[in-house]
Motif scaffolding. Structure first.
Motif, PDB file in Angstrom:
ATOM      1  N   UNK A  85     -22.417 -27.939-102.141  1.00 25.36           N
ATOM      2  CA  UNK A  85     -21.303 -28.262-103.032  1.00 25.36           C
ATOM      3  C   UNK A  85     -21.785 -28.332-104.481  1.00 25.36           C
ATOM      4  N   UNK A  86     -22.914 -28.981-104.711  1.00 25.57           N
ATOM      5  CA  UNK A  86     -23.443 -29.060-106.082  1.00 25.57           C
ATOM      6  C   UNK A  86     -23.793 -27.671-106.599  1.00 25.57           C
ATOM      7  N   UNK A  87     -24.385 -26.853-105.722  1.00 22.01           N
ATOM      8  CA  UNK A  87     -24.714 -25.475-106.110  1.00 22.01           C
ATOM      9  C   UNK A  87     -23.449 -24.700-106.478  1.00 22.01           C
ATOM     10  N   UNK A  88     -22.448 -24.736-105.600  1.00 19.63           N
ATOM     11  CA  UNK A  88     -21.204 -24.001-105.859  1.00 19.63           C
ATOM     12  C   UNK A  88     -20.531 -24.495-107.136  1.00 19.63           C
ATOM     13  N   UNK A  89     -20.625 -25.802-107.396  1.00 19.67           N
ATOM     14  CA  UNK A  89     -19.967 -26.356-108.580  1.00 19.67           C
ATOM     15  C   UNK A  89     -20.639 -25.928-109.866  1.00 19.67           C
ATOM     16  N   UNK A  90     -21.845 -25.389-109.766  1.00 21.30           N
ATOM     17  CA  UNK A  90     -22.543 -24.912-110.958  1.00 21.30           C
ATOM     18  C   UNK A  90     -22.323 -23.443-111.252  1.00 21.30           C
TER      19      UNK A  90
END
Length: 406
Positions: free
Chosen positions: A96-101
């Motif tokens: 999720x953190x990766x996708x949000x970046x």
């Protein structure tokens, strides 16, 4: 030092270290999903409690030390001694953190496969409902999967997300190095899930050509670390990313942007993917298990040797059963070294077979039409043979008895 022969015979040389999970008394063939924990894992959990009781709010320096041990364990497994490693309770948190970046406004296309674990399958499906273009490439034939993923990449693609070993079939995905190179040429991020590789395959990111990739995984399966021990290995260019989903722990090493003081600051490397307050017990447990593996010589090459022996034994025993192909069969055309750490049998009755095995005390699992037998180093050959023989009993009872399949 432990040898494969030590693990083949009964009693298995490691089984005595897993008394609380009673591995010598049970047929635990769900090792691809959840391997047993060695007894030292409990010592780690007790240590976490004792540190909290002794140090109260000052426990965090001790907890962070255990977290660093976990990062070092993953660095060794990845063959990347200088890797930036972010930790979280689940791969979902990290993905999720990766996708949000990602800049999904400018490049709203994500490329993946139709064989990914639920973390990606469900989340990407939900993003697709919100207008993100999600392209799912068929996994079969696996030998050309990486090339077909590369062909699906265009200038509107933000990222490619793929597993190194497919969780349903155990097939190793070849050609990830060429996929990584294709992504780099296009400025596309590549996220590789190695959850089903670590612990049964020697992983060396440089040899796999994945130095520029994001790599995620965890220790719940083959590494025996239990829940709460997942990681994201960051590539060298990770500091360009500013994840929208960000926890306050990311402020510990944050540096204000002198040119844009109005922006939320991030630390460098793994710090920018940090979350917030967490339960450190899992890291205490994992640190003890990593030490246990080191003390017993459970290195990736040795674990691969054990895995190949065990899965090959299961496959040969299955063939000896000579069961009806229309009821249950396996892939005999693909060499054993092209598979990961479990045997996937194909059956339209996979769920029924799993239930029948459970009635006979054999723990397996099923995913769709695949019945999965996942061995582990603490099981002896006789246990593996007994588990597969039980499958023969289930099939014959349901095929020739009063109650048939379906």
């Amino acid at each position: 030092m432990t040898t494969v022969d030590d693990l083949r015979r009964a009693p298995n040389a490691l089984a005595a270290h897993y008394r609380r999970f009673r591995v010598a008394d049970r047929l635990l063939l769900s090792g691809h999903s959840h391997q047993a924990w060695p007894d030292v894992a409990l010592e780690g959990q007790v240590e976490a409690f004792e540190d909290a009781a002794r140090h109260v709010d000052d426990k965090w320096e001790h907890a962070f030390a255990r977290a660093e041990e976990v990062r070092e364990g993953y660095r060794r497994l990845l063959g990347d001694p200088d890797a930036e490693i972010a930790l979280a309770a689940s791969t979902h948190d990290l993905v999720i953190r990766f996708l949000s970046g990602l800049d999904l406004a400018a490049r709203p296309r994500l490329v993946t496969t139709d064989g990914e674990f639920h973390t990606l399958r469900r989340q990407l499906a939900r993003l697709a409902e919100e207008g993100v273009e999600v392209v799912r490439v068929r996994t079969d034939p696996v030998d050309t999967l990486a090339a077909r993923l590369a062909e699906a990449v265009d200038d509107g693609t933000s990222a490619v997300l793929v597993s190194a070993v497919l969780f349903a079939t155990s097939r190793i995905v070849p050609g990830l190095d060429a996929l990584a190179a294709a992504c780099q040429r296009r400025g596309v991020e590549l996220l590789v899930d190695v959850y089903h590789a670590l612990g049964v395959l020697p992983v060396r990111l440089s040899e796999w050509g994945l130095e520029t990739a994001w790599v995620t995984g965890g220790g719940y399966k083959y590494l025996q670390l239990g829940e709460g021990n997942c990681f994201l290995r960051l590539p060298g260019h990770a500091d360009r990313m500013r994840p929208v989903v960000t926890g306050w722990f990311a402020e510990f090493a944050a540096l204000a942007d002198g040119e844009r003081p109005d922006l939320v600051p991030y630390g460098r490397g793994a710090a920018r993917f940090a979350g917030a307050t967490y339960d450190p017990t899992s890291h205490y447990r994992a640190a003890r298990v990593f030490r246990f593996f080191a003390n017993h010589g459970l290195t990736p090459p040795f674990l691969r040797e054990v895995s190949l022996h065990q899965v090959d034994l299961l496959a040969r025993r299955f063939d000896q059963l000579d069961l009806p192909e229309e009821v249950v069969t396996r892939d005999r055309a693909t060499p054993r070294e092209c598979f990961g750490g479990f045997l996937a049998l194909r059956s339209p009755h996979a769920g029924e077979l799993r239930a029948g095995l459970a009635e006979r005390g054999v723990h397996t699992d099923s995913r769709g039409e695949h019945l999965r037998f996942g061995p582990a180093p603490y099981l002896c050959d006789a246990q593996l043979e007994a588990a597969m023989d039980a499958l023969g009993d289930v099939v014959r009872a349901r095929t020739f008895g009063q109650r048939g399949f379906g």
